[in-house]
Write an enzyme that holds these catalytic residues in place. Structure first.
Site, PDB file in Angstrom:
ATOM      1  N   ARG A  37       0.652 -12.398  14.952  1.00 53.72           N
ATOM      2  CA  ARG A  37       1.636 -12.730  13.914  1.00 53.72           C
ATOM      3  C   ARG A  37       2.980 -12.967  14.588  1.00 53.72           C
ATOM      4  NH1 ARG A  37      -1.359  -8.586  11.297  1.00 53.72           N
ATOM      5  NH2 ARG A  37      -2.569  -9.430   9.549  1.00 53.72           N
ATOM      6  N   ASP A  88       2.310  -2.056  14.915  1.00 54.25           N
ATOM      7  CA  ASP A  88       2.750  -3.367  15.402  1.00 54.25           C
ATOM      8  C   ASP A  88       4.270  -3.477  15.450  1.00 54.25           C
ATOM      9  OD1 ASP A  88       0.123  -4.148  15.644  1.00 54.25           O
ATOM     10  OD2 ASP A  88       0.052  -5.114  13.680  1.00 54.25           O
ATOM     11  N   ASP A 116       6.645  -5.401  14.342  1.00 57.61           N
ATOM     12  CA  ASP A 116       7.248  -6.323  13.388  1.00 57.61           C
ATOM     13  C   ASP A 116       7.707  -5.504  12.187  1.00 57.61           C
ATOM     14  OD1 ASP A 116       4.902  -5.674  12.089  1.00 57.61           O
ATOM     15  OD2 ASP A 116       4.021  -7.673  12.209  1.00 57.61           O
ATOM     16  N   HIS A 160       8.167 -12.020  19.474  1.00 60.92           N
ATOM     17  CA  HIS A 160       6.997 -11.847  20.319  1.00 60.92           C
ATOM     18  C   HIS A 160       6.799 -13.078  21.183  1.00 60.92           C
ATOM     19  CE1 HIS A 160       5.849  -8.388  17.848  1.00 60.92           C
ATOM     20  NE2 HIS A 160       6.086  -9.145  16.791  1.00 60.92           N
TER      21      HIS A 160
END
Length: 862
Positions: A327, A96, A98, A372
């Site tokens: 998220r 991901d 992040d 995002h």
């Protein structure tokens, strides 16, 4: 032939991406992090155990170098990844985008040590186009993000490992402190304190049912003024009771029920007339598309999902390619998403429901990173929920529909309408003496009414947002100033002020977000930790802090105030953001946090405060005083909370909430602890007793102490003093046969257990929400409950206290271990026999198992 190796975090994500990439790539998952700090002393390598910093897992004397280990359960996966890497010609790290995902990718590089070309592949939705774009434009690993995540992990380790032992020594073992967890617990405790200090106020007003003389449509109007003086509303009262000084200065009149009743009589036959009509345009704009926190809040309100359930379902939807990354603290939609949203809206509702230009939102929360997009449906064409019936069902379909509707609504036209406000006067028809005011015949009282008419539904056509409490949706008749109205009844409406509402998961997430505490990815785990550690439990949707939480928060506030200061906690997030952006270095910040500069750092602060902490003080929660001035308190002991008056004590049931414990109820618990047995009557000629045993209250059929006599534990809401013969008969009749499942042919029983009410169907079990459901749940409802997945909430925690060994005084705990459930007294462990349900284990059974185990161990040693 060598192929590129693509590594993601989860097996589900790996399967989805593999479908897009085809046979030209090998896709495998890391199954989360492959390395972490040691979880316990046994995980620390022998070479480091002698070091003074080894218990922390961080070498604080060497630039805070972390001691990373590969857990045993990850070694096989690491071995597999290394084998795949040998046959690969390129490595794509597709975790991901992040801090967490970047950290996982970095750990993979550190462990695998690849000698082939490395690419960092990032995307925020799993679609063909997004994967192709990610392959075409990979980037390098962002070391700043890695540094920020590592700093967060080390910071949390130092905080938890230095402060938690203080709680073990001064409150009770097995407690924990945390950078975000502790301020969150403080929020719950502060709200409960407000409720404990709250004194309700009662007041009344009038509601008139009126109609225009030229039409028969009725509408409602509320009393607002009496002879020019405003009638009190809830906001005019103090939390401690009585009118607020500002309301008193303004001449606000508080009506009691009696005064309101007299006023109704004095308005008999009065001439009601419209004095003013005001029309205002109504416009309501849609909310922004979902980010993590608002998704958790709305799923909690609409779907009754917990935060962890919401995130688990959203994770599955993302990994299966139905939504974008879940998220995020961004509310921004990409240009492609805006285009698709407008296309769907135009096709479904017509171009008239589109604003002239796409709506652009900006996050209003503190510390928003906006790395995002908002959470939205993924892909080039957003499929409607009814088109996904064959692919999604249950929780996944419900959450997808919520996201789909919210995203489209965010790009639709405003809701338009008209709000009409009408003011009405009427004279009293007789002289009247109220408690606060004297009225003469002819003095006027004022009523008001408002209504809303929607003329253009806009986004309400797809997403009906919650109507505010002060929005009256009644439709008013057409009236003009001076018009007479017919009165068709006046009703006294009694009110009682309410204490501030407890936090729910949704409102706690909102409070954390507003204060800048935590990140979108941590909200669900924060709440899970509060529940699992026993700092809170759920009463319906509300989060109730335990007395243990009170003790911990009192200790932290008095001796480590800055560590639970909300601004300080938010500033830590700012520092981590600065490290993530490269504006600040991690090591100097960690050094300042732990060792301090001019002021003491965490290490010295713990050493200084440990000797000063008054354990008795922090574990004492005052309740009030008796009439003769003696203090009644709750104390938190090593085996749970108890109420104390002088030298008398009584344990508190788990169901007692702090705000409900008054001096009177505390004295009742103290009195109840002295009552050992109470006769209730007879069932078929056999005496029935309510008794208080060493394990709590129960009812018994028959006299004496024989273990052969039938017994049943009381529900949490029952006491030995209050339980009735009818309730005892119902309890003794358990388990109750609900009926036979026609599909399985198995009989379903409802009963009460150590962990609360539950049902059995063969060897299957399902929890019930309330003890009363044991007697009310129908066969159809029971069958539906068995179709649902087994719930794993706070009452199914990995560690549950059963009680205290009356002989040795040790706490007996039921735990979930690697090889199944077992009971322990801290010295000896005993596994549950095969076929014994953990939900049914009592303290007596646990003690028998432990005694048998101890006897076996003694024989083996002999």
């Amino acid at each position: 032939m060598p192929k590129p190796l693509v590594i993601v975090e989860s097996p589900t994500k790996a399967r989805t991406i593999a479908r897009f990439l085809g046979d030209g790539y090998v896709v495998e998952s890391s199954v989360g992090h492959i390395r972490d700090l040691p979880r316990s002393a046994k995980d620390i390598p022998a070479s480091a155990k002698s070091q003074p910093w080894s218990r922390l897992g961080v070498n604080v004397d060497d630039n805070f170098a972390p001691l990373y280990i590969i857990p045993n359960e990850k070694k096989e996966q690491v071995k597999k990844l290394k084998a795949l890497l040998k046959d690969a010609d390129e490595l794509y790290l597709a975790t991901d985008e992040d801090r967490e995902g970047e950290s996982i990718a970095w750990h993979l590089l550190e462990v695998l040590r690849p000698s082939i070309p490395i690419h960092r592949m990032v995307f925020h939705e799993i679609t063909d186009a997004a994967i192709a774009q990610a392959l075409a434009s990979p980037r390098t690993l962002d070391q700043h993000l890695v540094n920020a995540q590592e700093a967060r992990r080390i910071l949390d380790r130092l905080y938890g490992y230095e402060v938690s032992p203080v709680l073990w020594k001064k409150v009770m073992p097995k407690l924990s402190a945390g950078r975000v967890q502790s301020p969150a617990a403080r929020l719950l405790v502060e709200r409960e304190r407000e409720r404990m200090q709250f004194c309700s106020s009662s007041f009344a007003d009038l509601e008139a049912t009126l109609t225009a003389t030229d039409e028969d449509r009725e509408f409602r109007a509320r009393l607002t003024h009496i002879d020019g003086r405003r009638v009190a509303q809830g906001r005019d009262f103090l939390p401690t009771g009585g009118l607020a000084p500002a309301a008193t200065q303004q001449g606000v009149v508080a009506l009691g029920h009696g005064d309101a009743t007299l006023l109704v009589a004095a308005l008999a036959g009065a001439d009601f007339r419209v004095t003013r009509v005001e029309e205002k345009p109504y416009r309501r704009s849609p909310s922004a598309p979902f980010m993590t926190s608002t998704l958790q809040q709305e799923a909690g309100r609409r779907l009754r999902f917990s935060s962890s359930r919401t995130m688990s379902v959203a994770q599955r939807l993302y990994e299966r390619g139905f939504i974008t990354y879940m998220r995020t603290d961004s509310v921004i939609l990409s240009g492609e998403a805006l285009t698709e949203a407008r296309r769907v809206i135009s096709a479904r509702f017509g171009a008239s429901e589109l604003p002239t230009s796409p709506r652009v939102y900006r996050s209003k929360i503190k510390n928003a990173q906006e790395a995002h997009e908002a959470i939205r449906p993924s892909g080039d064409e957003w499929r409607s929920p009814d088109e996904l019936g064959g692919q999604l069902s249950g929780d996944e379909l419900r959450l997808y529909e919520l996201i789909w509707r919210r995203t489209l609504a965010s790009q639709m036209a405003d809701v338009l309408g008209v709000v009409v406000s009408v003011t009405i006067d009427a004279p009293v028809t007789s002289d009247l003496d109220l408690a606060e005011q004297r009225l003469s015949s002819g003095d006027r009282v004022t009523f008001a009414s408002s209504g809303r008419v929607i003329t253009s539904p806009g986004f309400f056509r797809i997403y009906q947002e919650n109507v505010e409490e002060n929005e009256d949706t009644q439709e008013l008749p057409q009236v003009v100033a001076g018009q007479a109205l017919e009165e068709r009844g006046i009703e006294v409406v009694d009110h009682v002020t309410n204490p501030p509402a407890r936090y729910t998961e949704a409102t706690l997430v909102k409070a954390l977000e507003e204060r800048g505490i935590g990140r979108p990815s941590t909200y669900a785990s924060i709440i899970s930790t509060l529940l699992d550690r026993g700092y809170a439990w759920k009463k319906g949707q509300a989060l109730v802090p335990s007395f243990v939480a009170f003790a911990v928060v009192q200790l932290m506030e008095r001796y480590f105030a800055h560590l639970v200061n909300y601004d300080f906690t938010a500033q830590l997030e700012d520092e981590l953001d600065a490290i993530a952006s490269g504006e600040r270095e991690a090591i100097p910040y960690l050094r300042h946090f732990y060792f301090g500069d001019e002021d003491n750092g965490l290490k010295e602060e713990v050493l200084v405060q440990l000797g000063e902490i008054d354990a008795r003080m922090v574990n004492t929660i005052p309740i009030g005083e008796t009439d003769d001035g003696r203090e009644v308190v709750v104390r938190v002991g090593r085996y749970g909370p108890y109420v104390q008056l002088d030298d008398k004590t009584a344990s508190l049931p788990d169901s007692v909430t702090p705000d409900e414990l008054s001096v009177e109820s505390a004295l009742a618990f103290l009195s109840a602890s002295e009552v050992k047995e109470r006769p209730l009557g007879e069932i078929d000629g056999t005496a029935v007793f309510a008794r208080l045993g060493r394990y709590g209250g129960y009812v018994q059929l028959g006299e004496g102490d024989s273990k052969e006599l039938k017994r049943a534990s009381l529900f949490p809401s029952m006491t030995v003093e209050s339980v009735t013969l009818e309730e005892a008969e119902a309890l003794l009749s358990l388990p109750r046969s609900v009926g036979t499942d026609p599909e399985t042919g198995q009989e379903i029983f409802a009963q009460n257990g150590r962990f609360g009410p539950y049902m059995t169907r063969g060897r299957e079990t399902r929890s019930l929400d309330k003890p009363e459901e044991i007697f009310t749940i129908s066969l159809e409802e029971a069958i539906e409950r068995f179709k649902e997945p087994k719930r794993r909430g706070a009452r199914r925690a990995s560690s549950v206290e059963l009680g205290v060994d009356p002989e040795g005084g040790a706490k007996v705990v039921l735990r979930s271990g690697r090889f199944g459930p077992y009971v322990t007294d801290g010295q000896v462990n005993a596994s549950l026999p095969r076929g014994v349900e953990p939900t049914e284990v009592t303290l007596e059974q646990a003690l028998d198992l432990l005694n048998e185990r101890k006897a076996k161990l003694n024989n083996d040693r002999g």
